[in-house]
Design an enzyme around this catalytic site. Sequence first.
Site, short mmCIF file in Angstrom:
data_model
loop_
_atom_site.label_atom_id
_atom_site.label_comp_id
_atom_site.label_asym_id
_atom_site.label_seq_id
_atom_site.Cartn_x
_atom_site.Cartn_y
_atom_site.Cartn_z
N ARG A 1 0.92 -1.08 -0.10
CA ARG A 1 -0.04 0.01 -0.01
C ARG A 1 0.96 1.34 0.03
O ARG A 1 1.78 1.17 0.95
CB ARG A 1 -1.01 -0.11 1.33
CG ARG A 1 -1.62 1.18 1.35
CD ARG A 1 -2.81 1.20 2.57
NE ARG A 1 -3.63 2.27 2.51
CZ ARG A 1 -4.48 2.30 3.58
NH1 ARG A 1 -4.40 1.55 4.63
NH2 ARG A 1 -5.30 3.58 3.50
N HIS B 1 -16.24 6.04 4.35
CA HIS B 1 -15.11 5.24 5.07
C HIS B 1 -14.84 6.00 6.19
O HIS B 1 -14.38 7.05 6.33
CB HIS B 1 -13.78 5.07 4.22
CG HIS B 1 -12.56 4.53 4.88
ND1 HIS B 1 -12.16 3.23 4.25
CD2 HIS B 1 -11.81 4.69 5.78
CE1 HIS B 1 -11.39 2.98 4.75
NE2 HIS B 1 -11.10 3.92 5.87
N ILE C 1 -15.74 2.50 12.48
CA ILE C 1 -16.95 3.17 12.91
C ILE C 1 -18.11 2.66 11.98
O ILE C 1 -18.94 2.34 12.64
CB ILE C 1 -16.73 4.54 12.85
CG1 ILE C 1 -15.48 4.93 13.77
CG2 ILE C 1 -17.97 5.50 13.55
CD1 ILE C 1 -14.90 6.55 13.26
N GLY C 2 -17.95 2.72 10.54
CA GLY C 2 -19.00 2.55 9.73
C GLY C 2 -19.69 1.25 9.84
O GLY C 2 -20.70 0.89 9.98
N GLU D 1 -8.95 -3.52 2.06
CA GLU D 1 -7.94 -3.03 1.32
C GLU D 1 -6.72 -4.18 0.96
O GLU D 1 -6.26 -4.17 -0.36
CB GLU D 1 -7.49 -1.84 2.03
CG GLU D 1 -8.42 -0.72 1.90
CD GLU D 1 -8.13 0.29 3.28
OE1 GLU D 1 -8.02 -0.50 4.41
OE2 GLU D 1 -8.02 1.54 3.12
P1 ADP Z 1 -7.93 2.07 10.15
O1 ADP Z 1 -8.43 3.28 9.73
O2 ADP Z 1 -6.61 2.23 10.87
O3 ADP Z 1 -7.87 0.88 9.42
P2 ADP Z 1 -10.26 1.00 11.51
O4 ADP Z 1 -10.93 0.81 10.06
O5 ADP Z 1 -9.98 -0.23 12.25
O6 ADP Z 1 -8.80 1.51 11.40
O7 ADP Z 1 -11.24 1.75 12.20
C1 ADP Z 1 -10.63 2.39 13.82
C2 ADP Z 1 -11.69 2.90 14.42
O8 ADP Z 1 -12.91 2.37 14.54
C3 ADP Z 1 -11.30 3.35 15.78
O9 ADP Z 1 -10.96 4.66 15.96
C4 ADP Z 1 -12.92 3.31 16.58
O10 ADP Z 1 -13.11 4.69 16.99
C5 ADP Z 1 -13.66 2.69 15.66
N1 ADP Z 1 -14.31 1.49 16.09
C6 ADP Z 1 -13.83 0.22 15.96
N2 ADP Z 1 -14.99 -0.65 16.57
C7 ADP Z 1 -15.94 0.08 17.02
C8 ADP Z 1 -17.20 0.11 17.59
N3 ADP Z 1 -17.77 -1.20 17.92
N4 ADP Z 1 -17.96 1.26 17.67
C9 ADP Z 1 -17.67 2.35 17.46
N5 ADP Z 1 -16.33 2.63 16.69
C10 ADP Z 1 -15.66 1.44 16.49
#
Ligand code: ADP
Length: 397
Positions: free
Chosen positions: A97, A213, A334-335, A384
């Site tokens: 990446r 995203h 989060i999504g 990804e």
């Molecule tokens: P990256 O962008 O590094 O790939 P992720 O896609 O794994 O990271 O997203 C990480 C974020 O997802 C964390 O900062 C957290 O806020 C959020 N997150 C993970 N699980 C939950 C959940 N169950 N509820 C709300 N937010 C979550």
Amino acid sequence: MTPRQNAILVFNAGSSSIKAALYGLSEDRHAPLELISRFHLSGLRGPHPQIRLTDAQEKVLLERSLPASCDHETGAQTVLERLLKDGQINLLAVGHRVVHGGSTYTAPVLITDDVLRDLSTFIRLAPQHQPHNLRAIRLIQEMLPTLPQIACFDTAFHSSMPDMATLVPLPRDIRNKGVRNYGFHGLSYEYIAGRLPQLRKDGRIYGRCIVAHMGHGVSMCALKDGKSIATSMGFTALAGLPMGFRSGTVDPGILLYLLEEEGLSVAELKDLLYHKSGLYGLSGVSDDVRDLLRKDSPDTRRALDYFAYRINREIGSLTAALGGLDALVFTAGIGENSPEIRRQVCALAAWLDIRLDEGKNAQNAALISTPDSPVEVWVIPTNEEVMIARHTIALLP
Ligand code: ADP
């Protein structure tokens, strides 16, 4: 003796972590990829670096602390040595990446010395990430000089954006130096664009779709017939929506004010915008949505309300770019995992007549809108890594 399994490695070297995934290849190059194992090296440059190796079922195979002196080089070396140690893998290529492909690289590319030289010139466009990506490539070149390496760019998927979406209203001499909107998270959007038709009953691509995203970084993308036509991030991944620590877009006049009137140095301003703002800066508590939902104070609520408010406003902007909306997709940490945030965003987006199925939303189901909703709402886990693996296989010499 059992034959060695052909495999490719996906490498994602960040500023404080290295993530790697090993995929096995069968004879049929079109067969689904088989995940063999995953490495996660976290806490680099901090006091407690850690390495974790898991198998395809997420069973932990190895977990240990590394010395605080462990830097990116030692970290990447540890991953590779561990990987090749038992001799059961025949590594065919590494897919990386790479955050920035500039205006030149609009598709994944086999890395040569010339390509690497080009990619180094984009360090100034992405100083936080590009150097780590390139360092990993060089290290693997030194360890395994004949192994093909492929670069997959976060920017490339947005090369379909029209001129209007890439333009920044600054004088030509500045624009000529590469100052334009590039957009990021492209590998995630590309994966979702390919996954959506597979999930739909009729197998069709949506004409007008927005993907949100929302992970550590947060951005949104407007997909017209599956191609990016606008996105919330811009010249850098600091633009657009508020993120965990990053501010997203703020009035540029505030930056001048902070420099001129508050006497911040450039380094302090950078630290403020990248590491102390966003949900963390607003709440004063945490960057993590889970913490903010748990704490439930006026400040944490306000931070999350602002997050949802800005997402709804961005939905408005991207819907305008698309000329309407057929589908909204939530993805990343989060999504994919937060029914509360999705509910809040969809409630604010009631102006689009979005109708959420509360039960399905609570279960993180794939399709979470009601059958009569004019805009279909999806929750789709992004991948990804798989996208990088597919590109790498496609470019195998
Ligand atoms: P990256 O962008 O590094 O790939 P992720 O896609 O794994 O990271 O997203 C990480 C974020 O997802 C964390 O900062 C957290 O806020 C959020 N997150 C993970 N699980 C939950 C959940 N169950 N509820 C709300 N937010 C979550």
